[in-house]
Design a protein around this motif. Structure first.
Motif: not given
Length: 93
Positions: A27, A29-30, A34, A47, A49-51
């Motif tokens: 995963e 990192e944010p 948010k 972002d 990439r969070d998904q």
């Protein structure tokens, strides 16, 4: 450069099965915090990439992928599993 976290998925607390607990997950990192949406109140960010959650059969495969893509990564060690043996009669002590 994005930072990835590589870890072994824990067992779901709502199920007794151990499906996917032998696989490793990557995963990101944010990248940004948010923010609450003013209309719905839901938290979100731009972002994407969070998904993204990638699964790998081994930690070495996950590390090889992160290095090939040029990501910084952190491997989170799997906590030791302890089995708590309990007899039915212990409920009435």
């Amino acid at each position: 450069m994005p930072t990835a976290r590589i870890f072994q998925r824990p067992k779901n607390a709502m199920q007794s099965g151990k499906h996917f607990t032998d696989q490793w997950q990557l995963e990101f990192e944010p990248a940004e915090a948010k923010q609450p949406d003013p209309l719905t109140g839901w938290a979100g960010s731009g972002d994407t990439r969070d998904q993204v959650r990638l699964r790998f059969p081994t930690v070495d495969a996950a590390i090889a992928y992160a290095e090939k893509q040029g990501f910084d990564y952190v491997v989170v060690p799997t906590p030791a599993k302890s089995l708590k043996l309990q007899a039915y009669a212990d409920n009435f002590r």
